[in-house]
Structures are given as C-alpha cells and as structure tokens.
Scaffold this motif. Sequence first.
Motif, PDB file in Angstrom:
ATOM      1  N   ILE A  75       3.245  -3.790  19.284  1.00  0.00           N
ATOM      2  CA  ILE A  75       2.542  -2.990  18.274  1.00  0.00           C
ATOM      3  C   ILE A  75       2.512  -3.675  16.904  1.00  0.00           C
ATOM      4  N   ASN A  76       1.575  -3.193  16.083  1.00  0.00           N
ATOM      5  CA  ASN A  76       1.389  -3.690  14.722  1.00  0.00           C
ATOM      6  C   ASN A  76       2.430  -3.057  13.799  1.00  0.00           C
ATOM      7  N   CYS A  77       3.174  -3.863  13.082  1.00  0.00           N
ATOM      8  CA  CYS A  77       4.238  -3.363  12.196  1.00  0.00           C
ATOM      9  C   CYS A  77       3.753  -3.015  10.795  1.00  0.00           C
ATOM     10  N   GLY A  78       2.490  -3.268  10.469  1.00  0.00           N
ATOM     11  CA  GLY A  78       2.011  -2.965   9.111  1.00  0.00           C
ATOM     12  C   GLY A  78       2.512  -3.951   8.069  1.00  0.00           C
ATOM     13  N   MET A 134       0.855  -1.191   0.000  1.00  0.00           N
ATOM     14  CA  MET A 134       0.000   0.000   0.000  1.00  0.00           C
ATOM     15  C   MET A 134       0.889   1.239   0.000  1.00  0.00           C
ATOM     16  N   VAL A 135       0.769   2.075  -1.032  1.00  0.00           N
ATOM     17  CA  VAL A 135       1.673   3.225  -1.125  1.00  0.00           C
ATOM     18  C   VAL A 135       1.000   4.561  -0.822  1.00  0.00           C
ATOM     19  N   GLY A 136      -0.333   4.572  -0.587  1.00  0.00           N
ATOM     20  CA  GLY A 136      -1.013   5.832  -0.255  1.00  0.00           C
ATOM     21  C   GLY A 136      -1.062   6.772  -1.445  1.00  0.00           C
ATOM     22  N   GLY A 137      -1.151   8.070  -1.157  1.00  0.00           N
ATOM     23  CA  GLY A 137      -1.275   9.037  -2.255  1.00  0.00           C
ATOM     24  C   GLY A 137      -0.815  10.414  -1.823  1.00  0.00           C
ATOM     25  N   PHE A 189      15.429  -5.394  13.244  1.00  0.00           N
ATOM     26  CA  PHE A 189      15.090  -3.971  13.256  1.00  0.00           C
ATOM     27  C   PHE A 189      13.711  -3.708  12.636  1.00  0.00           C
ATOM     28  N   TRP A 190      13.037  -2.695  13.152  1.00  0.00           N
ATOM     29  CA  TRP A 190      11.759  -2.241  12.598  1.00  0.00           C
ATOM     30  C   TRP A 190      11.547  -0.785  12.990  1.00  0.00           C
ATOM     31  N   GLU A 191      11.184   0.062  12.041  1.00  0.00           N
ATOM     32  CA  GLU A 191      10.865   1.473  12.301  1.00  0.00           C
ATOM     33  C   GLU A 191       9.785   1.915  11.318  1.00  0.00           C
ATOM     34  N   GLN A 192       9.104   3.002  11.691  1.00  0.00           N
ATOM     35  CA  GLN A 192       8.116   3.585  10.800  1.00  0.00           C
ATOM     36  C   GLN A 192       8.751   4.827  10.152  1.00  0.00           C
ATOM     37  N   ILE A 193       8.449   5.100   8.877  1.00  0.00           N
ATOM     38  CA  ILE A 193       9.113   6.237   8.205  1.00  0.00           C
ATOM     39  C   ILE A 193       8.090   7.320   7.892  1.00  0.00           C
ATOM     40  N   ASP A 201     -17.580   3.196   1.197  1.00  0.00           N
ATOM     41  CA  ASP A 201     -16.660   2.213   0.613  1.00  0.00           C
ATOM     42  C   ASP A 201     -15.246   2.345   1.172  1.00  0.00           C
ATOM     43  N   PHE A 202     -15.113   3.040   2.315  1.00  0.00           N
ATOM     44  CA  PHE A 202     -13.802   3.232   2.939  1.00  0.00           C
ATOM     45  C   PHE A 202     -13.650   2.229   4.076  1.00  0.00           C
ATOM     46  N   VAL A 203     -12.677   1.319   3.960  1.00  0.00           N
ATOM     47  CA  VAL A 203     -12.483   0.307   5.014  1.00  0.00           C
ATOM     48  C   VAL A 203     -11.031   0.323   5.479  1.00  0.00           C
ATOM     49  N   PRO A 209      -8.974   7.616  -2.242  1.00  0.00           N
ATOM     50  CA  PRO A 209      -8.578   6.701  -1.167  1.00  0.00           C
ATOM     51  C   PRO A 209      -9.739   5.841  -0.665  1.00  0.00           C
ATOM     52  N   HIS A 210      -9.513   4.538  -0.552  1.00  0.00           N
ATOM     53  CA  HIS A 210     -10.528   3.622  -0.020  1.00  0.00           C
ATOM     54  C   HIS A 210     -10.142   3.066   1.343  1.00  0.00           C
ATOM     55  N   GLY A 211      -9.034   3.568   1.914  1.00  0.00           N
ATOM     56  CA  GLY A 211      -8.546   3.008   3.176  1.00  0.00           C
ATOM     57  C   GLY A 211      -7.665   1.796   2.895  1.00  0.00           C
ATOM     58  N   LEU A 234      -8.046  -1.380   7.575  1.00  0.00           N
ATOM     59  CA  LEU A 234      -7.665  -2.718   7.993  1.00  0.00           C
ATOM     60  C   LEU A 234      -7.648  -2.827   9.522  1.00  0.00           C
ATOM     61  N   ASP A 235      -7.052  -1.816  10.173  1.00  0.00           N
ATOM     62  CA  ASP A 235      -6.872  -1.888  11.616  1.00  0.00           C
ATOM     63  C   ASP A 235      -8.207  -1.802  12.368  1.00  0.00           C
ATOM     64  N   GLN A 236      -8.898  -0.632  12.260  1.00  0.00           N
ATOM     65  CA  GLN A 236     -10.126  -0.447  13.042  1.00  0.00           C
ATOM     66  C   GLN A 236     -11.267  -1.365  12.606  1.00  0.00           C
ATOM     67  N   LEU A 250       1.549  -2.614  -6.407  1.00  0.00           N
ATOM     68  CA  LEU A 250       1.583  -1.424  -5.566  1.00  0.00           C
ATOM     69  C   LEU A 250       0.221  -0.768  -5.740  1.00  0.00           C
ATOM     70  N   ILE A 251      -0.479  -0.505  -4.636  1.00  0.00           N
ATOM     71  CA  ILE A 251      -1.793   0.129  -4.735  1.00  0.00           C
ATOM     72  C   ILE A 251      -1.732   1.512  -4.103  1.00  0.00           C
ATOM     73  N   GLY A 252      -2.148   2.535  -4.874  1.00  0.00           N
ATOM     74  CA  GLY A 252      -2.105   3.894  -4.343  1.00  0.00           C
ATOM     75  C   GLY A 252      -3.016   4.804  -5.129  1.00  0.00           C
ATOM     76  N   PHE A 253      -3.056   6.074  -4.723  1.00  0.00           N
ATOM     77  CA  PHE A 253      -3.842   7.030  -5.501  1.00  0.00           C
ATOM     78  C   PHE A 253      -2.982   8.179  -6.015  1.00  0.00           C
ATOM     79  N   TYR A 254      -1.688   7.903  -6.236  1.00  0.00           N
ATOM     80  CA  TYR A 254      -0.831   8.810  -7.017  1.00  0.00           C
ATOM     81  C   TYR A 254      -1.145   8.602  -8.497  1.00  0.00           C
ATOM     82  N   CYS A 271       4.021   0.672   2.839  1.00  0.00           N
ATOM     83  CA  CYS A 271       5.307   0.989   2.207  1.00  0.00           C
ATOM     84  C   CYS A 271       6.193   1.807   3.126  1.00  0.00           C
ATOM     85  N   ASP A 272       5.605   2.452   4.156  1.00  0.00           N
ATOM     86  CA  ASP A 272       6.438   3.360   4.951  1.00  0.00           C
ATOM     87  C   ASP A 272       6.917   2.738   6.255  1.00  0.00           C
ATOM     88  N   VAL A 273       7.314   1.486   6.187  1.00  0.00           N
ATOM     89  CA  VAL A 273       7.988   0.872   7.327  1.00  0.00           C
ATOM     90  C   VAL A 273       9.339   0.331   6.875  1.00  0.00           C
TER      91      VAL A 273
HETATM   92  N1  GDD Z   1      -3.679   2.690  -1.596  1.00  0.00           N
HETATM   93  C1  GDD Z   1      -3.986   3.211  -0.427  1.00  0.00           C
HETATM   94  N2  GDD Z   1      -5.226   3.739  -0.241  1.00  0.00           N
HETATM   95  N3  GDD Z   1      -3.076   3.180   0.549  1.00  0.00           N
HETATM   96  C2  GDD Z   1      -3.425   3.680   1.748  1.00  0.00           C
HETATM   97  C3  GDD Z   1      -4.687   4.249   2.005  1.00  0.00           C
HETATM   98  C4  GDD Z   1      -5.634   4.272   0.937  1.00  0.00           C
HETATM   99  O1  GDD Z   1      -6.752   4.758   1.050  1.00  0.00           O
HETATM  100  N4  GDD Z   1      -4.723   4.651   3.295  1.00  0.00           N
HETATM  101  C5  GDD Z   1      -3.522   4.340   3.811  1.00  0.00           C
HETATM  102  N5  GDD Z   1      -2.733   3.773   2.885  1.00  0.00           N
HETATM  103  C6  GDD Z   1      -1.370   3.238   3.039  1.00  0.00           C
HETATM  104  C7  GDD Z   1      -0.345   4.246   3.556  1.00  0.00           C
HETATM  105  O2  GDD Z   1       0.404   4.798   2.488  1.00  0.00           O
HETATM  106  C8  GDD Z   1       0.547   3.358   4.417  1.00  0.00           C
HETATM  107  O3  GDD Z   1       1.529   2.702   3.640  1.00  0.00           O
HETATM  108  C9  GDD Z   1      -0.412   2.301   4.947  1.00  0.00           C
HETATM  109  O4  GDD Z   1      -1.493   2.259   4.030  1.00  0.00           O
HETATM  110  C10 GDD Z   1      -0.958   2.572   6.349  1.00  0.00           C
HETATM  111  O5  GDD Z   1      -1.304   3.915   6.429  1.00  0.00           O
HETATM  112  P1  GDD Z   1      -2.342   4.521   7.501  1.00  0.00           P
HETATM  113  O6  GDD Z   1      -3.648   3.850   7.326  1.00  0.00           O
HETATM  114  O7  GDD Z   1      -2.259   5.995   7.369  1.00  0.00           O
HETATM  115  O8  GDD Z   1      -1.824   4.055   8.912  1.00  0.00           O
HETATM  116  P2  GDD Z   1      -0.494   4.408   9.748  1.00  0.00           P
HETATM  117  O9  GDD Z   1       0.697   4.300   8.871  1.00  0.00           O
HETATM  118  O10 GDD Z   1      -0.673   5.650  10.528  1.00  0.00           O
HETATM  119  O11 GDD Z   1      -0.506   3.205  10.776  1.00  0.00           O
HETATM  120  C11 GDD Z   1      -0.556   1.884  10.307  1.00  0.00           C
HETATM  121  O12 GDD Z   1       0.746   1.362  10.259  1.00  0.00           O
HETATM  122  C12 GDD Z   1       1.417   1.257  11.526  1.00  0.00           C
HETATM  123  C13 GDD Z   1       2.784   0.651  11.264  1.00  0.00           C
HETATM  124  O13 GDD Z   1       3.576   1.508  10.537  1.00  0.00           O
HETATM  125  C14 GDD Z   1      -1.441   1.075  11.256  1.00  0.00           C
HETATM  126  O14 GDD Z   1      -1.698  -0.191  10.691  1.00  0.00           O
HETATM  127  C15 GDD Z   1      -0.792   0.927  12.611  1.00  0.00           C
HETATM  128  O15 GDD Z   1      -1.521   0.023  13.404  1.00  0.00           O
HETATM  129  C16 GDD Z   1       0.622   0.401  12.485  1.00  0.00           C
HETATM  130  O16 GDD Z   1       1.224   0.369  13.770  1.00  0.00           O
END
Ligand code: GDD
Length: 409
Positions: free
Chosen positions: A178-181, A7-10, A251-255, A225-227, A87-89, A229-231, A55-59, A114-116
Amino acid sequence: RVVAVIMVGGPTKGTRFRPLSLNVPKPLFPIAGQPMVHHPISACSRIPHLAQIYLIGFYEEREFALYVSSISHELRIPVRYLREDKPHGSAGGLYSFRDYIMEDSPSHIVLLNCDVCSSFPLPDMLEAHKKYGGMGTLLVNKVSAESANQFGELVADPETNELLHYTEKPETFVSDLINCGVYIFTPDILSAIEDVLKQKKDRANLRRVSSIEALHSATKALPPDFVRLDQDILSPRAGKKELYTYQTLDFWEQIKTPGMSLRCSGLYLSQFRHTSPHLLASGDGKRTATIVGDVYIHPSAKVHPTSKIGPNVSISANARVGAGARLINCIILDDVEIMENAVVIHSIVGWKSSIGKWSRVQGEGDHNAKLGITILGEAVDVEDEVVVVNSIVLPNKTLNVSVQEEIIL
Ligand code: GDD
C-alpha cells in the motif's frame, strides 16, 4: 536543494478524530508529547540540503502561527504555513503554491501526509529515488490483506521497484502493498498536475456545450481545480517508468482515529529511545514516580513520587498526577488533574479534565475498535470512585455514576 511539503488538510477533514479535533486542529494533537505534525517535520529536518518546510492546509492561519514560529526557531529551518482558500485536493493544494515551492529552485520536493506515523526514512528514499531516475518515488508498506482496502493498493516490479499498477481504496482486493502517503518528486510533478488541470478544464468546456443532462453530472463532479494525487496522478501514470516504490520495513501506521493516535504515541515513544532519549522520563532518583517502559512527562507537569506511570504514557503541560495513581497506555493532555489512587488505562484524557480519587478510567485496549479505548473530551469531570469503561465522553460533562460502553453526548 530540497523543499519539503506536508499536507495538513483542514477543519472539514479529520472528522473521525472527534471529539479530540474539536479543540485543536488534528495535525497539532499531541502524540508522544509533540504535535502530530512535529514528527514528519523533524524527519524532514534530517534531509541534507533542506531549504524550507511548508505546511499546506485550509485551517485558519492563526491556528498554526505559534507552532510554525516556535518550530522554525527550534530547528533553525524556515517552516511556513500556507493557507488554501478552499480544499484543492492533495495534488491541487501543492500546485496552488508552486511559486513558493519553486522559490529555492529545488531539485527535489518531499511530499508527506501529516496523518501518518512512520520512521520516515527520507534520506534513504532520496538516494533510491535518484538511482531510479523517475519523476516520483512512493514509500510503500505491506499490510494485512483485510486492512489493505483503507489505502491505495499497488503493484510494483520486484526487480526494478517500478510502480506498475495503482488503485485508490479498491472495493476488491488488488494487493497488500500500500501507499504510505510519503513521496519524493522532481519538480516535474508540477507539470503533471498542470496537465490534469488542463484536461479537466477541456472536459468541463465540452460538457458545457453538450446536453443539459451532461451538465447535471458535471455539477455533481469535483470542482475543476481539484486534483487528487492518488486517483488523478498515480493511477494514470503507473507502468510508464515515471514512478517507483521504496518499501519501508520499519513501523508505519495511519492516524485517522483517537485509538490510532494512542498506538502511534507508543510507536514514537519507543523511537525516542534511539533518536531523543532525553525526552523520555527516567524515573531514577527518590523524588520521581516509578516509571515503566517508555514515558514522556512535560517539564511543567507535577507527578507524585508514589504514582506509577507507564508503559506508553505521555503527560502534557501542567497536568497533575496525585499520590498512588496508576497510569498505563494513555495520553494525558494539558491541565488535567488526576487525584489520589485513580487509575487510567488505555485512555485519552482531554484538556482540563479531572479524575476523582479512587476512580478508574479505562478501555480494553483495542486501538481499532470504536469503543476500544476510553476518551474524555475537554473539561470532563469524573467524580470520586466512579468507573468509566470503554466509553467516549464529550466535552464539559460531569460523571457522577459509573458507565460502560457508552457515548455520552
Ligand atoms: N492542504 C490540503 N488540501 N490537504 C489535503 C487536501 C486538500 O484539499 N485533501 C487532503 N489533504 C491532506 C490530508 O490532510 C492528509 O494529510 C493527506 O492530504 C491525504 O488525505 P486524503 O486525500 O484524505 O487521503 P487518505 O488519507 O484517505 O489516503 C491517502 O493516504 C494514505 C496513507 O495514509 C492516500 O494517498 C492513500 O493512498 C494512502 O494509502
């Protein structure tokens, strides 16, 4: 067969990453000389029987086109970018491309944020997941109690590793686990998301027939239609013998911030020692710079033999580093020029910037503090003998006087 999804976001996400995300989508920002998303991709490529990486995103599609075609070639695994129209979550995004994901009839879906930054122990996780026999397995990590509230906090059964309880970023402390994503799912995850979508639709319909007041609260809510994963999936399904955990001791970190990208660059460079030593600069030979610790230098960069580089330095394409320059703990992006005897410490220097002779660009090195490292945006000119300390400089600025603890807009 296994399919991996990252998941790469947008563009509306990753705002804490500014000013570095002004030029390039955050997932493509170079960490240890490779785009951020390259690290999870190369970890996925080591999974046995991997069929595809999505890779799924909205870029915009074009932002990823070049990268996905070159990485597909390099790894000889099809890597495709799938664009959501909005964005669909994190779970909704996965569900909207279910037809692509199920094309290869996978037995397992590997899902990654993608940001871990992690060693991504995916093959071991997959083995553990098969033993547990649930719908999903989460990579989990122990962090300090003070930092746990930035993540999904969870409780797992110490014997069976079952996920017993899950709360996303709770206000009061639940657990330092904690959840590492990073997840492994069976395709049942898609039906689980579908169930949530159905419930949401039913609820929205109910609201429509009830009072105006309820309608108001419905419009403020997330789109149906926004879901997440966590909540929406992990929390309600914890404690039902469907979800399990696998703890990383590596090692594990969030970026989320530029400071963290610098720290993670160092973590990946030190991992290269074991996984890709050919990517690290060796510094032996008379005509190369003095290299200290883990350093990446792009083959097109020109680094003067009298300069001293490292530890934790990565230098991108076409950068030039002059005689007598000293670089420690920094990321130097494409086309940067660092002149003679300049010093760069605990900093990120943006594309096409230049740093004059005898200048210093430095931070104090606290990766979590807002001004703990110095960041120069694209095309910033630091003139000769200027000192920049603990500052953020936005693109296209010229600095002819020294600054400290400043954000220069
Ligand atoms: N394609 C797409 N569409 N990607 C999405 C969307 C969406 O609508 N929303 C979020 N993402 C991607 C983000 O780019 C990121 O890679 C990942 O999904 C999670 O993003 P967020 O939902 O913003 O959560 P977070 O990063 O603040 O926290 C999540 O990750 C943590 C670990 O790094 C949660 O799962 C936490 O529980 C977890 O600890």
